[in-house]
Structure formats: structure tokens, C-alpha cells
Write a protein that holds these residues in place. Structure first.
Motif, PDB file in Angstrom:
ATOM      1  N   SER A 243      -0.651  29.994   2.580  1.00  0.00           N
ATOM      2  CA  SER A 243       1.422  30.251   2.587  1.00  0.00           C
ATOM      3  C   SER A 243       1.591  28.949   2.859  1.00  0.00           C
ATOM      4  O   SER A 243       1.570  27.903   3.245  1.00  0.00           O
ATOM      5  CB  SER A 243       0.995  30.908   3.836  1.00  0.00           C
ATOM      6  OG  SER A 243       0.833  30.762   5.130  1.00  0.00           O
ATOM      7  N   VAL A 244       2.669  29.028   2.189  1.00  0.00           N
ATOM      8  CA  VAL A 244       3.593  27.436   2.378  1.00  0.00           C
ATOM      9  C   VAL A 244       5.443  27.938   2.642  1.00  0.00           C
ATOM     10  O   VAL A 244       5.393  29.175   2.297  1.00  0.00           O
ATOM     11  CB  VAL A 244       3.823  27.557   0.517  1.00  0.00           C
ATOM     12  CG1 VAL A 244       4.904  26.308   0.638  1.00  0.00           C
ATOM     13  CG2 VAL A 244       3.134  26.947  -0.059  1.00  0.00           C
ATOM     14  N   HIS A 245       5.435  27.312   3.498  1.00  0.00           N
ATOM     15  CA  HIS A 245       7.048  28.186   4.362  1.00  0.00           C
ATOM     16  C   HIS A 245       7.312  26.296   4.109  1.00  0.00           C
ATOM     17  O   HIS A 245       7.677  25.321   4.438  1.00  0.00           O
ATOM     18  CB  HIS A 245       6.059  28.003   6.094  1.00  0.00           C
ATOM     19  CG  HIS A 245       5.424  28.588   6.203  1.00  0.00           C
ATOM     20  ND1 HIS A 245       5.440  29.994   5.952  1.00  0.00           N
ATOM     21  CD2 HIS A 245       4.055  28.748   6.471  1.00  0.00           C
ATOM     22  CE1 HIS A 245       4.002  30.673   6.568  1.00  0.00           C
ATOM     23  NE2 HIS A 245       3.215  29.851   6.637  1.00  0.00           N
ATOM     24  N   VAL A 246       9.004  26.887   4.742  1.00  0.00           N
ATOM     25  CA  VAL A 246      10.328  25.541   4.788  1.00  0.00           C
ATOM     26  C   VAL A 246      10.273  25.757   5.841  1.00  0.00           C
ATOM     27  O   VAL A 246      11.221  27.095   6.120  1.00  0.00           O
ATOM     28  CB  VAL A 246      10.580  25.662   3.508  1.00  0.00           C
ATOM     29  CG1 VAL A 246      12.272  24.277   3.764  1.00  0.00           C
ATOM     30  CG2 VAL A 246      10.105  25.294   2.279  1.00  0.00           C
ATOM     31  N   TYR A 247      11.417  24.384   6.551  1.00  0.00           N
ATOM     32  CA  TYR A 247      11.359  24.406   7.932  1.00  0.00           C
ATOM     33  C   TYR A 247      12.673  23.205   7.237  1.00  0.00           C
ATOM     34  O   TYR A 247      12.596  22.742   7.263  1.00  0.00           O
ATOM     35  CB  TYR A 247      10.794  23.594   9.198  1.00  0.00           C
ATOM     36  CG  TYR A 247      11.468  23.644  10.318  1.00  0.00           C
ATOM     37  CD1 TYR A 247      11.475  24.139  11.899  1.00  0.00           C
ATOM     38  CD2 TYR A 247      12.389  22.228  10.326  1.00  0.00           C
ATOM     39  CE1 TYR A 247      11.360  24.081  12.749  1.00  0.00           C
ATOM     40  CE2 TYR A 247      12.730  22.044  11.674  1.00  0.00           C
ATOM     41  CZ  TYR A 247      12.247  23.045  12.821  1.00  0.00           C
ATOM     42  OH  TYR A 247      13.030  22.787  13.924  1.00  0.00           O
ATOM     43  N   GLU A 248      13.827  24.261   8.597  1.00  0.00           N
ATOM     44  CA  GLU A 248      15.131  23.360   8.142  1.00  0.00           C
ATOM     45  C   GLU A 248      15.903  22.636   9.232  1.00  0.00           C
ATOM     46  O   GLU A 248      15.704  23.446  10.453  1.00  0.00           O
ATOM     47  CB  GLU A 248      16.516  24.510   7.559  1.00  0.00           C
ATOM     48  CG  GLU A 248      17.992  24.254   7.035  1.00  0.00           C
ATOM     49  CD  GLU A 248      18.992  24.976   7.285  1.00  0.00           C
ATOM     50  OE1 GLU A 248      19.709  24.411   6.627  1.00  0.00           O
ATOM     51  OE2 GLU A 248      18.131  25.940   7.065  1.00  0.00           O
ATOM     52  N   VAL A 249      15.542  21.534   9.344  1.00  0.00           N
ATOM     53  CA  VAL A 249      15.589  20.579  10.367  1.00  0.00           C
ATOM     54  C   VAL A 249      17.188  21.069  11.066  1.00  0.00           C
ATOM     55  O   VAL A 249      16.261  21.341  12.354  1.00  0.00           O
ATOM     56  CB  VAL A 249      15.478  19.103   9.861  1.00  0.00           C
ATOM     57  CG1 VAL A 249      16.204  17.725  10.986  1.00  0.00           C
ATOM     58  CG2 VAL A 249      14.431  19.379   8.520  1.00  0.00           C
ATOM     59  N   ASN A 250      18.191  21.253  10.580  1.00  0.00           N
ATOM     60  CA  ASN A 250      19.486  21.444  11.464  1.00  0.00           C
ATOM     61  C   ASN A 250      19.300  22.982  12.074  1.00  0.00           C
ATOM     62  O   ASN A 250      19.908  22.157  13.479  1.00  0.00           O
ATOM     63  CB  ASN A 250      20.524  21.188  10.513  1.00  0.00           C
ATOM     64  CG  ASN A 250      20.693  19.642  10.247  1.00  0.00           C
ATOM     65  OD1 ASN A 250      20.375  19.081  10.170  1.00  0.00           O
ATOM     66  ND2 ASN A 250      21.588  20.271   9.057  1.00  0.00           N
ATOM     67  N   THR A 251      18.767  23.596  11.642  1.00  0.00           N
ATOM     68  CA  THR A 251      18.715  24.922  12.435  1.00  0.00           C
ATOM     69  C   THR A 251      17.809  25.507  13.135  1.00  0.00           C
ATOM     70  O   THR A 251      17.621  26.583  13.929  1.00  0.00           O
ATOM     71  CB  THR A 251      19.420  25.995  11.184  1.00  0.00           C
ATOM     72  OG1 THR A 251      18.061  26.549  10.427  1.00  0.00           O
ATOM     73  CG2 THR A 251      20.935  25.774  10.458  1.00  0.00           C
ATOM     74  N   GLY A 252      16.753  24.477  12.215  1.00  0.00           N
ATOM     75  CA  GLY A 252      15.375  25.490  13.233  1.00  0.00           C
ATOM     76  C   GLY A 252      14.901  26.395  12.514  1.00  0.00           C
ATOM     77  O   GLY A 252      13.884  27.488  13.122  1.00  0.00           O
ATOM     78  N   LYS A 253      15.932  26.678  11.205  1.00  0.00           N
ATOM     79  CA  LYS A 253      14.527  28.196  10.611  1.00  0.00           C
ATOM     80  C   LYS A 253      14.041  27.778   9.616  1.00  0.00           C
ATOM     81  O   LYS A 253      14.145  27.036   8.930  1.00  0.00           O
ATOM     82  CB  LYS A 253      16.034  28.606   9.835  1.00  0.00           C
ATOM     83  CG  LYS A 253      15.664  29.829   8.838  1.00  0.00           C
ATOM     84  CD  LYS A 253      17.010  30.121   8.625  1.00  0.00           C
ATOM     85  CE  LYS A 253      16.399  31.847   7.753  1.00  0.00           C
ATOM     86  NZ  LYS A 253      17.840  31.891   6.421  1.00  0.00           N
ATOM     87  N   THR A 254      12.791  28.991   9.851  1.00  0.00           N
ATOM     88  CA  THR A 254      11.797  28.618   8.458  1.00  0.00           C
ATOM     89  C   THR A 254      11.406  29.831   7.889  1.00  0.00           C
ATOM     90  O   THR A 254      11.615  31.348   8.443  1.00  0.00           O
ATOM     91  CB  THR A 254      10.432  28.656  10.061  1.00  0.00           C
ATOM     92  OG1 THR A 254      10.444  27.599  10.336  1.00  0.00           O
ATOM     93  CG2 THR A 254       9.420  28.537   8.660  1.00  0.00           C
ATOM     94  N   ILE A 255      11.958  29.814   6.664  1.00  0.00           N
ATOM     95  CA  ILE A 255      11.361  30.525   5.203  1.00  0.00           C
ATOM     96  C   ILE A 255       9.684  30.509   4.815  1.00  0.00           C
ATOM     97  O   ILE A 255       9.125  29.758   5.116  1.00  0.00           O
ATOM     98  CB  ILE A 255      11.892  30.798   4.282  1.00  0.00           C
ATOM     99  CG1 ILE A 255      12.283  29.429   3.779  1.00  0.00           C
ATOM    100  CG2 ILE A 255      14.209  30.960   5.019  1.00  0.00           C
ATOM    101  CD1 ILE A 255      11.536  29.585   2.340  1.00  0.00           C
ATOM    102  N   THR A 256       8.870  31.709   4.826  1.00  0.00           N
ATOM    103  CA  THR A 256       7.830  31.529   3.466  1.00  0.00           C
ATOM    104  C   THR A 256       8.267  32.097   1.922  1.00  0.00           C
ATOM    105  O   THR A 256       8.691  32.752   2.044  1.00  0.00           O
ATOM    106  CB  THR A 256       7.367  33.219   3.888  1.00  0.00           C
ATOM    107  OG1 THR A 256       7.252  32.298   5.093  1.00  0.00           O
ATOM    108  CG2 THR A 256       5.890  32.320   3.757  1.00  0.00           C
ATOM    109  N   ALA A 257       7.407  30.880   1.675  1.00  0.00           N
ATOM    110  CA  ALA A 257       7.899  31.169   0.176  1.00  0.00           C
ATOM    111  C   ALA A 257       6.748  32.026  -0.528  1.00  0.00           C
ATOM    112  O   ALA A 257       5.743  31.868  -0.113  1.00  0.00           O
ATOM    113  CB  ALA A 257       7.701  29.870  -1.258  1.00  0.00           C
ATOM    114  N   ASP A 258       7.723  32.166  -1.772  1.00  0.00           N
ATOM    115  CA  ASP A 258       6.859  33.716  -2.591  1.00  0.00           C
ATOM    116  C   ASP A 258       5.565  33.112  -3.217  1.00  0.00           C
ATOM    117  O   ASP A 258       5.866  32.309  -4.136  1.00  0.00           O
ATOM    118  CB  ASP A 258       7.716  34.225  -3.608  1.00  0.00           C
ATOM    119  CG  ASP A 258       7.178  35.271  -3.978  1.00  0.00           C
ATOM    120  OD1 ASP A 258       5.601  35.724  -3.782  1.00  0.00           O
ATOM    121  OD2 ASP A 258       7.819  35.714  -4.832  1.00  0.00           O
TER     122      ASP A 258
END
Length: 364
Positions: free
Chosen positions: A248-263
Motif C-alpha cells: 500500500s502507498v501512504h502520504v504523511y503530512e509533516v506539519n499536521t502528522g496526518k497520514t492518508i492512503t493512496a488509492d
């Protein structure tokens, strides 16, 4: 080779016979070769190490003339807690303001190793330990050189070089189950890549791949580590037709600490051989390949919500090579794609919506 050794064993050189020790211990007959050097960003200078006493200095030279310009880093200045750190394994940060120093390296597989890493600020002459919590893998500077991402114990971390905070990007890493940012054996060996995390162009995001090896069957092997008896090592090794890792592929946003999963689609039995950021900081390019390896697709994924769309599809009767030649143009007008679609390896220029603008190279 046998004849060569017989001949060498019978030759007298300066009335002394050539010995096995001359060949394999002293390397008396090995050809001389350059140790290598690092070209600098300006394209005019390079750096190399120069021995001074028992330590080494990092020296700057002019490429055209070979003239020594000056010493960038004195080996005697590079110390941590009173202990000297070798400059032997150094690499520059993107802006060349810092150098990464790799020590105590331990080899794992063909393209992976772990080590104790240090960051040296050239201007401030200050050494920072990358982590005190264990050896690290694949340390990578952020584009602004203020952070370093790395893998440790199958998890992904970020070290803030200003606050010295160590941030956990993932927490579910586990030996022989979950690997974050570090490829499984198949990817490392067959796709020639071990580190699977990438900073976006502005350092806003850190994209990474997760390899779920839970259902992959295990393989055991004896490891001879210099002891009287070997150690037994067990690792996940999928043979042909058996279960591969689910990726799976994920993206972590550095400033918020939020992680989303790419489709990346509903099909699980696939490969994601490469992930690459475009020059749009919020657009991640994902290469998706079927298990037969005769179809590859380029997907653009939105870093904010994970939505994706297919930009380019290529199919072949046999198989498609995976390369690192995908290049996004600086003005974000499109990309260069390397392909054998006309049966010979050539470069193609595409717009960002996947429209072919022109074939750059042609011929047999």
C-alpha cells in the motif's frame, strides 16, 4: 585460472617466488584505481578526502585544473561526545551545508544495510547524532535540509535537526510481518530498490510504501558469522506462484502528522515498483504493475485525499522493464518516459495528462 596459478607459482620475480600471500593477502598484483570523488552542485568543484596524520580532511578541488581550493571540513573538528567521527562515509545534504556521516555499517541484503549515522553542520562545526535508539537505514535529507527521514526496526521516522525531536511516522512495523519504507526481498532483489520513501519537492509530505508480509511463506538459512556454529535466519521469501507481500502507498503530512492512503486500486496481487513525486508538491506518481509484469500504469495520486487517476498505460507481449528514468520537467509541463514500446529503448515526452507530445529518440 588453474593454468594461471600454476604459471605464477613457477615464476621467479627478483629471485623470489610468487606466493599465495602475495596474490590474496598483499594484493601485490592488483591494478591501481581511483578511490572516487563527489562533484559539487556548482559543477565546477569536487571534494575528496586527504589524509592528515591519522585522520582525514574533506578537501575542495577545482575540476578543470585539479587545483586544491581549500579544506571544507577538518577531521579533527568532527567529534561527538569527545569521540572522533570518521569522514570515510560522507555525503552532502542537498544544499551542501551539512554532511551525513555513516559509521558502523552492517550489511543486510544486497541493497540494504543499517548504520550509526551523524550529521555535521559545516558552518557551525556541530555534530548531531541521527538517533540514539538504534541503528538506522536509508537516512535521507528533506529538501530544506532541516529534517532527515530514516527507517529503523521496520518503522519510518523523521529527525528534526533544529529541535532534535525524533518523530514516529509509523508504529506498526514488525519483523517478518510489516515493513514501512523498506522493501521486501522481492522488490530489493528483482526491482533493484530497497528504500521506498520519498520527500515531496517542498518537503511538505513524505510518501512511503507499506509491505505486509504476513501471508508470505518463510525460508530458513544458516548464517556463518565467524562462530563455531552458525545462526539460523528465517525471513519471508515468496517463490514463484506463492503469496507476495500486499503493498500500500501512504502520504504523511509533516506539519499536521496526518497520514492518508493512496488509492492504488482493488487488486492486491500487484507490484508498485516505484513511487516518485512530481514537481507539484501535492501530486505523487505511482507506478502500478500487474504480477505478470507485462502491463504498467502511471497513476497521479492527490497527497491531500489519496484519490488517484491513471495517466499512462503501457502493455507488452512479453514483459516491461522497470527503470529509474522517469523524469518530471522543472516547469511541471510534463515528464520524460523511457520505454521499449517500439521494440527499442527510447525516450518519450508526455504532457501531465498523459498525452504524447513527441518521441525524443528513435532508431534501432
Amino acid at each position: 585460472l588453474l593454468l594461471l596459478f600454476v604459471l605464477l607459482a613457477t615464476i621467479d620475480v627478483a629471485q623470489n617466488k610468487i606466493t599465495v600471500e602475495d596474490i590474496w593477502l598483499k594484493y601485490s598484483f592488483m591494478p591501481a584505481s581511483p578511490d572516487g570523488y563527489n562533484a559539487m552542485n556548482d559543477g565546477v568543484h569536487y571534494t575528496d578526502l586527504e589524509q592528515v596524520g591519522e585522520s582525514y580532511d574533506l578537501v575542495k578541488y577545482e575540476i578543470k585544473s585539479g587545483k586544491k581550493i581549500g579544506v571544507l571540513v577538518k577531521g579533527e573538528d568532527v567529534k561527538f561526545n569527545g569521540k572522533s567521527i570518521s569522514l570515510g562515509g560522507y555525503s552532502f545534504s542537498p544544499d551542501e551545508s551539512k554532511i551525513l556521516l555513516t559509521t558502523e555499517s552492517e550489511h543486510i541484503y544486497r541493497r540494504s544495510s543499517k548504520a550509526a549515522n551523524f550529521i555535521f553542520d559545516i558552518k557551525q562545526k556541530k555534530v548531531i547524532e541521527l538517533s540514539s535508539n538504534g541503528k538506522q537505514m536509508f537516512p535521507t535529507f528533506s529538501p530544506d535540509c532541516k529534517k532527515v527521514a530514516f527507517v529503523r526496526d521496520n518503522n519510518l521516522f523523521i529527525k528534526n535537526l533544529e529541535t532534535l525531536e525524533e518523530i514516529k511516522v509509523t508504529t506498526d512495523g514488525e519483523y517478518n510481518k510489516i515493513k514501512n519504507g523498506w522493501a521486501d526481498w522481492v522488490y530489493e532483489e528483482e526491482f533493484s530498490k530497497a528504500n521506498y520513501f520519498e520527500w515531496s519537492s517542498n518537503g511538505t509530505y513524505l510518501a512511503y510504501m507499506k509491505f505486509n508480509e504476513t501471508n508470505v511463506k518463510e525460508y530458513s538459512m544458516d548464517m556463518y558469522n565467524g562462530a563455531l556454529y552458525p545462526d539460523k535466519t528465517t525471513f519471508k521469501y515468496p517463490k514463484a506462484g506463492e503469496d507476495n507481500s500486499i503493498v500500500s502507498v501512504h502520504v504523511y503530512e509533516v506539519n499536521t502528522g496526518k497520514t492518508i492512503t493512496a488509492d492504488i486500486g482493488a487488486e492486491k496481487d500487484i507490484y508498485i515498483p516505484r513511487i516518485t513525486w512530481t514537481n507539484n508538491d501535492a501530486s505523487l506518481c505511482i507506478q502500478r504493475m500487474n504480477r505478470l509484469q507485462n502491463k504498467i500504469e502511471l497513476l497521479y495520486a492527490n497527497a491531500k485525499d489519496g484519490s488517484s487517476k491513471v495517466i499512462l498505460t503501457e502493455e507488452a507481449k512479453t514483459y516491461i522493464d522497470v527503470t529509474d528514468y522517469l523524469t518530471f520537467l522543472p516547469d511541471n509541463s510534463g515528464f520524460i518516459w523511457c520505454s521499449e514500446m517500439d521494440e527499442f529503448n527510447h525516450l518519450y515526452y508526455y504532457s501531465n495528462d498523459g498525452k504524447l507530445i513527441n518521441q525524443i529518440t528513435k532508431g534501432n
